[in-house]
Enzyme design. Structure first.
Site, PDB file in Angstrom:
ATOM      1  N   SER A 112       0.324  -0.136  -2.348  1.00 27.75           N
ATOM      2  CA  SER A 112       1.702  -0.411  -2.768  1.00 27.75           C
ATOM      3  C   SER A 112       2.166  -1.841  -2.525  1.00 27.75           C
ATOM      4  O   SER A 112       3.283  -2.189  -2.916  1.00 27.75           O
ATOM      5  CB  SER A 112       2.665   0.559  -2.079  1.00 27.75           C
ATOM      6  OG  SER A 112       2.581   1.838  -2.673  1.00 27.75           O
ATOM      7  N   LYS A 152       3.437  -3.528  -5.509  1.00 28.21           N
ATOM      8  CA  LYS A 152       4.835  -3.411  -5.938  1.00 28.21           C
ATOM      9  C   LYS A 152       5.582  -4.742  -5.793  1.00 28.21           C
ATOM     10  O   LYS A 152       6.630  -4.943  -6.421  1.00 28.21           O
ATOM     11  CB  LYS A 152       5.543  -2.319  -5.150  1.00 28.21           C
ATOM     12  CG  LYS A 152       5.095  -0.894  -5.504  1.00 28.21           C
ATOM     13  CD  LYS A 152       5.892   0.137  -4.720  1.00 28.21           C
ATOM     14  CE  LYS A 152       5.615   1.567  -5.177  1.00 28.21           C
ATOM     15  NZ  LYS A 152       4.372   2.135  -4.634  1.00 28.21           N
ATOM     16  N   SER A 184       9.015   2.959  -1.086  1.00 26.08           N
ATOM     17  CA  SER A 184       7.785   2.738  -1.847  1.00 26.08           C
ATOM     18  C   SER A 184       7.611   3.831  -2.893  1.00 26.08           C
ATOM     19  O   SER A 184       6.507   4.321  -3.132  1.00 26.08           O
ATOM     20  CB  SER A 184       6.571   2.693  -0.909  1.00 26.08           C
ATOM     21  OG  SER A 184       5.478   2.070  -1.540  1.00 26.08           O
TER      22      SER A 184
END
Length: 429
Positions: A105, A108, A163
């Site tokens: 993640s 991101k 997240s």
């Protein structure tokens, strides 16, 4: 606040401690320290990208100490890591900096750097069932509901704090779909010079061919931190997120326009999954930390990119895939140890490379940082950031007064301190 784990010590020699390579088709017995049936740890490529300097393309730990320099922590197990000065771009030390690995993640950050400028924070989007269908099994989620309305601001809180892959997919749908979003993310990575980064899934979920590197993630974080809204979200510890409605979800159409839109929405608190920001799972907040992003998947292991400031110096750190069998909080503890080392060593090492700014983004030499206080240049105040109560300022940054705005008192609540950034990229030497 308590600085974490200063009990690490490390010599600069790393080649002798590289983990064994996976040997396919070999009948040789497993080493004594490797259990039969376990997959051996991979080794980094013998040569990697040299973007940022030749030494960053070499395997092993790269550091150039001067007299008086502390040793690099010797108990860091991450496959790849980097410590860099957030303002000058100097890389103070690195380990397999350009090794292309699954990012989880932390990808991101690139999603946010690409899409944040595109949508007004107050704009709303009704999430459709088809928007969430591509999410992978076991995806992290903030709790986005089908057929419910969400503001862009709320969805970004879901991305940064929880997240939430569901929030990513909602924003990607708002952006025209996954294919368009992936294409734009790859184009943005190319603009930044993040050549190790190949996006397949915008949320960082494991996908064949999806990679980034400690160098690239640090470069992407540095780009994101030029944006005041990115900084505000990265430093937010807690926020309210909309759920259903007080009298029940009501099925199809709930949360849409008309009569449903007048019904009372319920909210619940979400907290950042960044353990060094909020202090959780047995960790204290890291002194001076102001974000940025953590991640975890089966292929990537645990990943983390963070930024912290002390004594007028801001450092970036990225840690990828430490050995979590040795410590449950390994990615955070190793990041904290590397930050501790960086703050102690910054004046006593020669840079081994640099975070190369994109072409055309050079700042005039000698432009100084501004030490403005919270809420200026249209940004949110420390209180706003703490509770997630207002959207970040629209229209981007005006001038150099771009502090996240976390004063000393607020730092106790957020587990973060003021991070002051240049409006544009620092000058390249």
């Amino acid at each position: 606040m308590v600085t974490l784990l200063r009990t690490f010590g490390r010599s600069a020699v790393a080649a002798s401690v590289l983990l064994p390579a996976l040997v396919l088709g070999s009948a040789a017995p497993a080493p004594a320290d490797e259990k039969v049936g376990e997959r051996a740890e991979p080794k980094p490529p013998a040569s990697m990208s040299t973007v940022g300097g030749k030494r960053l393309g070499l395997p092993g730990t790269q550091v150039e100490p001067r007299p008086g320099a502390p040793k690099v922590p010797e108990d860091v197990t991450a496959r790849s890591w980097i410590v860099a000065d957030a303002e000058t771009g100097d890389v103070l030390a690195a380990h397999n900096a350009h090794w292309e690995l699954p990012p989880a993640s932390t990808l991101k950050m690139l999603f946010a750097d690409t899409l944040l400028p595109k949508f007004d924070a107050e704009a709303t989007y009704t999430v459709l069932p088809k928007d969430l269908e591509p999410m992978g099994p076991g995806s992290s989620a903030v709790g986005v509901k089908e057929n419910h309305d969400y503001s862009v601001h709320e969805l970004w809180n879901g991305v940064f704090l929880a997240s939430g892959n569901d929030a990513v997919h909602a924003l990607a749908a708002m952006n025209g779909g996954l294919d368009k979003t992936v294409r734009e993310m790859n184009e943005r990575a190319e603009e930044l010079g993040a050549a190790d980064t190949h996006v397949v899934s915008p949320d960082g979920y494991d996908a064949e061919g999806q990679t980034s590197s400690a160098y690239d993630l640090t470069l992407i974080a540095r780009s994101g931190m030029q944006k005041p809204d990115f900084r505000a979200y990265a430093a937010t510890a807690r926020a309210k997120f909309p759920g259903g409605y007080a009298d029940g979800d009501g099925g199809e159409g709930d949360g849409g326009s008309g009569e449903d839109a007048e019904r009372e929405r319920e909210f619940y608190e979400i907290q950042s999954t960044n353990r060094l920001l909020v202090g959780s799972h047995g960790l204290e907040p890291y002194e001076g930390l102001a974000g940025i992003k953590n991640g975890s998947t089966t292929e990537a292991g645990n990943t983390f990119t963070g930024i912290a400031e002390r004594d007028d110096r801001a450092l970036l750190v990225t840690v990828m895939h430490p050995d979590e069998k040795k410590r449950a909080n390994g990615v955070y503890e190793e990041a904290a140890a590397l930050l501790d080392w960086g703050f102690a060593a910054a004046e006593h090492v020669e840079p081994v490379g640099e975070l190369v700014p994109p072409e055309g983004a050079v700042q005039p030499v000698g432009q100084a940082r501004d030490t403005a206080t919270a809420g200026q240049a249209g940004g949110p105040t420390a209180e706003d950031v703490a509770v997630g109560g207002v959207p970040p300022a629209e229209g981007g940054d005006s001038g150099l007064r771009t502090a996240v705005g976390l004063a000393a008192g607020t730092a106790l609540l957020l587990g973060a301190a003021t991070w002051l950034a240049h409006r544009r990229w620092p000058s390249r030497r």
